[in-house]
Design a protein around this motif. Structure first.
Motif, PDB file in Angstrom:
ATOM      1  N   ASP A 202       0.846  -1.191   0.000  1.00 44.40           N
ATOM      2  CA  ASP A 202       0.000   0.000   0.000  1.00 44.40           C
ATOM      3  C   ASP A 202       0.881   1.240   0.000  1.00 44.40           C
ATOM      4  O   ASP A 202       1.614   1.516   0.949  1.00 44.40           O
ATOM      5  CB  ASP A 202      -0.888  -0.019   1.251  1.00 44.40           C
ATOM      6  CG  ASP A 202      -1.888   1.137   1.286  1.00 44.40           C
ATOM      7  OD1 ASP A 202      -1.770   2.054   0.448  1.00 44.40           O
ATOM      8  OD2 ASP A 202      -2.764   1.125   2.163  1.00 44.40           O
ATOM      9  N   ILE A 203       0.783   2.021  -1.068  1.00 39.34           N
ATOM     10  CA  ILE A 203       1.659   3.190  -1.208  1.00 39.34           C
ATOM     11  C   ILE A 203       1.349   4.254  -0.151  1.00 39.34           C
ATOM     12  O   ILE A 203       2.209   5.074   0.197  1.00 39.34           O
ATOM     13  CB  ILE A 203       1.549   3.786  -2.629  1.00 39.34           C
ATOM     14  CG1 ILE A 203       2.727   4.748  -2.881  1.00 39.34           C
ATOM     15  CG2 ILE A 203       0.216   4.471  -2.835  1.00 39.34           C
ATOM     16  CD1 ILE A 203       2.877   5.158  -4.312  1.00 39.34           C
ATOM     17  N   ASN A 204       0.132   4.244   0.402  1.00 38.44           N
ATOM     18  CA  ASN A 204      -0.201   5.216   1.444  1.00 38.44           C
ATOM     19  C   ASN A 204       0.667   5.018   2.685  1.00 38.44           C
ATOM     20  O   ASN A 204       0.972   5.979   3.405  1.00 38.44           O
ATOM     21  CB  ASN A 204      -1.687   5.098   1.816  1.00 38.44           C
ATOM     22  CG  ASN A 204      -2.586   5.563   0.690  1.00 38.44           C
ATOM     23  OD1 ASN A 204      -2.315   6.587   0.056  1.00 38.44           O
ATOM     24  ND2 ASN A 204      -3.643   4.810   0.413  1.00 38.44           N
ATOM     25  N   LEU A 205       1.055   3.769   2.938  1.00 43.42           N
ATOM     26  CA  LEU A 205       1.914   3.487   4.085  1.00 43.42           C
ATOM     27  C   LEU A 205       3.335   3.992   3.856  1.00 43.42           C
ATOM     28  O   LEU A 205       4.099   4.165   4.810  1.00 43.42           O
ATOM     29  CB  LEU A 205       1.931   1.978   4.371  1.00 43.42           C
ATOM     30  CG  LEU A 205       0.581   1.343   4.737  1.00 43.42           C
ATOM     31  CD1 LEU A 205       0.736  -0.167   4.924  1.00 43.42           C
ATOM     32  CD2 LEU A 205       0.024   1.975   6.007  1.00 43.42           C
ATOM     33  N   LYS A 207       4.023   6.894   2.251  1.00 45.23           N
ATOM     34  CA  LYS A 207       4.062   8.349   2.088  1.00 45.23           C
ATOM     35  C   LYS A 207       4.909   9.070   3.137  1.00 45.23           C
ATOM     36  O   LYS A 207       5.670   9.992   2.795  1.00 45.23           O
ATOM     37  CB  LYS A 207       2.639   8.915   2.073  1.00 45.23           C
ATOM     38  CG  LYS A 207       2.614  10.383   1.628  1.00 45.23           C
ATOM     39  CD  LYS A 207       1.214  10.903   1.477  1.00 45.23           C
ATOM     40  CE  LYS A 207       1.224  12.316   0.892  1.00 45.23           C
ATOM     41  NZ  LYS A 207       2.104  13.240   1.627  1.00 45.23           N
ATOM     42  N   ASP A 211       7.945  11.661   2.186  1.00 47.55           N
ATOM     43  CA  ASP A 211       8.022  13.046   2.673  1.00 47.55           C
ATOM     44  C   ASP A 211       9.361  13.299   3.376  1.00 47.55           C
ATOM     45  O   ASP A 211       9.998  14.343   3.185  1.00 47.55           O
ATOM     46  CB  ASP A 211       6.866  13.332   3.634  1.00 47.55           C
ATOM     47  CG  ASP A 211       5.509  13.320   2.946  1.00 47.55           C
ATOM     48  OD1 ASP A 211       5.477  13.467   1.698  1.00 47.55           O
ATOM     49  OD2 ASP A 211       4.492  13.152   3.642  1.00 47.55           O
ATOM     50  N   SER A 494       3.042   5.568 -12.847  1.00 41.95           N
ATOM     51  CA  SER A 494       3.675   5.605 -11.529  1.00 41.95           C
ATOM     52  C   SER A 494       4.640   6.762 -11.353  1.00 41.95           C
ATOM     53  O   SER A 494       5.137   6.987 -10.247  1.00 41.95           O
ATOM     54  CB  SER A 494       4.437   4.292 -11.282  1.00 41.95           C
ATOM     55  OG  SER A 494       3.589   3.172 -11.444  1.00 41.95           O
TER      56      SER A 494
END
Length: 510
Positions: A202-205, A207, A211, A494
């Motif tokens: 999961d790319i949200n994990l 982020k 950053d 991507s």
């Protein structure tokens, strides 16, 4: 003058070659006249161009993705390891000698920079965009003084650098930060963005990590590329071969390729592996050959030493026993030489050994000579007797890369007849098929890329196994084109391609 962009990595095998291929395809799709470039390559998987020059296989795939005929200007320096920290050095497609790592890096590499510069200038004149691939890591401080493949080339091009990290192996953030820290300030300024490759999950994990990376380095993360299985695109190094060995694919036909220490041109078997009814497995040291439907002896950069490897590890006895019990075997190039009675190396072109006894499955001897044979070839088969298939066909294509010349001690059935060699019309036999049809040798790399011939061999194996022939001829080139398009689609989705174009244009003053 062309615009340029360069892909460098935090280490080897982070995906530079594949992402270079993807960008070549994307730029082609966007209407750009694009070419790949890698000034210096180290690989045993090579290719022969139309004019007989030898180059790295990855740049061939990149050229195909760009819609181009491969040329040696795309890879002017190729290093082919021969063993004992020594490599054959190939410049502009032709060997210039064998050198130790010390001889090459401390004495020769910078002398090749003039050739590299000329090739880069030619590509600048002929194309709109140059996608440049680096090698290893630009932060290898012990090699930087004589570097002709990373930051020196980025400055020469000039090209903005995108730094790639492989997150699948772990430590990606540290590798990016550490690489940038080890670069000189002017080199660090050339790095305009970061790419995270081979991501799973999961790319949200991810982020918060992205950053952090942007804040810490001051460089934008241009994209996170997902891990892509079974790309169907030619690769060139032994690390990618390890990935092939880990494939879980099964098939009705079991083909065993002996994983020689100096295996070369293992892409010869990719077309076989992509058939739905075939499992290709690489037999590593300590593993048994088993009971496959076909054994393949691949090409080798050191035939004599790889023959001794087979002998000392028990594979010679196992292989001969299997052939005697009816298992067919194919030898390609070095593997073909091993099938004979003896391999002689009087001038020590490959090793310190004068001669080594062969497997004795074909009544021939091979003698190594100083000059290398490199040709693209076209061939015919007339009642080809391997496996009793009696196959006849024209316009078979392949390429030769060998220093040995094979001589026969008794009359033999040739495998093929070469009709064109580097564009010249010829009539000469290639290879041999044993009288019982179980053993075949050939110098033609890429023979299994010929779709109808490949299916004829596979269907003969199916019949021997009591299976019905499929008769389905796959289009290898169409499959490759689809693979390039699939790769380009995934990478385009991507990555921030608008920012990539902006980086290219800003650096090149457009």
């Amino acid at each position: 003058m062309a615009k340029a962009i360069m892909l460098q990595g935090t280490s080897s095998h982070v995906g530079k070659s594949i992402l270079t291929t993807a960008l070549c395809r994307i730029f082609k799709q966007d209407g750009q006249k694009v070419t790949p470039f890698k000034s210096q390559n180290m690989a045993l998987n090579s290719y022969v161009t139309k004019d007989g020059g030898e180059m790295g296989r990855a740049q061939v795939a990149q050229a195909e993705a760009a819609g181009l005929e491969p040329t040696v200007e795309m890879n002017p320096v190729l290093l082919k390891p021969t063993g004992n920290s020594c490599s054959q050095v190939i410049v502009m497609g032709k060997p210039v000698g064998n050198m130790s790592a010390k001889e090459y890096h401390s004495g020769y590499s910078l002398t090749a920079l003039g050739v590299v510069t000329e090739c880069l200038q030619k590509l600048h004149n002929d194309f709109d965009v140059i996608v440049i691939e680096g090698a290893g890591s630009p932060a290898e401080v012990n090699l930087k003084d004589n570097d002709i493949v990373n930051m020196r080339i980025a400055k020469l091009a000039p090209a903005p650098v995108l730094l790639i990290a492989d997150i699948d192996r772990g430590g990606a953030l540290a590798s990016v930060v550490g690489t940038l820290e080890l670069l000189e300030p002017d080199e660090r300024d050339l790095v305009k963005g970061i790419i995270i490759n081979k991501f799973r999950g999961d790319i949200n994990l991810l982020k918060p990590a992205l950053d952090f990376l942007e804040t810490k380095t001051g460089k934008p993360v241009l994209g996170v590329i997902p891990h892509l299985d079974r790309l169907g695109i030619d690769d060139e190094d032994s690390v990618s071969l390890e990935d092939k060995q880990q494939s879980n694919k099964t098939g009705e036909l079991d083909i065993a390729v002996l994983r020689l220490p100096k295996i070369s041109n293992f892409t010869d078997f990719d077309a076989l592996a992509n058939e739905s009814d075939v499992q290709v497995r690489y037999v590593r040291q300590g593993e048994t050959i088993g009971k496959p439907d076909l054994i393949i002896l691949p090409g080798s950069k050191n035939t004599t030493e790889d023959l001794l490897y087979l002998r000392h590890n028990g594979y010679e006895k196992e292989l001969i026993k299997l052939v005697k019990s009816g298992t067919p075997v194919v030898g390609i190039c070095g593997g073909y030489q091993m099938l004979g009675r003896e391999v002689q190396d009087p001038d020590h072109t490959e090793s310190d050994l004068d001669k080594v006894m062969g497997l004795g499955l074909i009544d021939s001897i091979t003698i190594f000579e100083a000059d290398k044979v490199t040709h693209q070839v076209k061939a015919t088969a007339d009642n080809h007797k391997f496996l009793g298939i009696n196959y006849s066909g024209d316009n078979l294509t392949g390429y030769e890369i060998h220093m040995g010349r094979t001589q026969f001690l008794t009359p033999f059935d040739p495998a093929f007849t070469i009709t064109t060699r580097s564009g010249e019309q010829v009539q000469m036999t290639d290879g041999a098929v044993s009288a019982d049809g179980l053993v075949m040798g050939t110098y033609m790399h890429g023979i299994f890329d010929n779709d109808a011939y490949r299916r004829a061999v596979l269907d003969a194996l199916r019949i021997r196994k009591g299976l019905s022939p499929l008769g389905i001829v796959q289009d290898t080139q169409a499959r490759k084109d689809a693979a390039y398009d699939r790769l380009a689609d995934v990478v385009r989705q991507s990555m921030n391609m608008d920012l990539v174009y902006r980086i290219i244009n800003e650096t090149n003053g457009r």
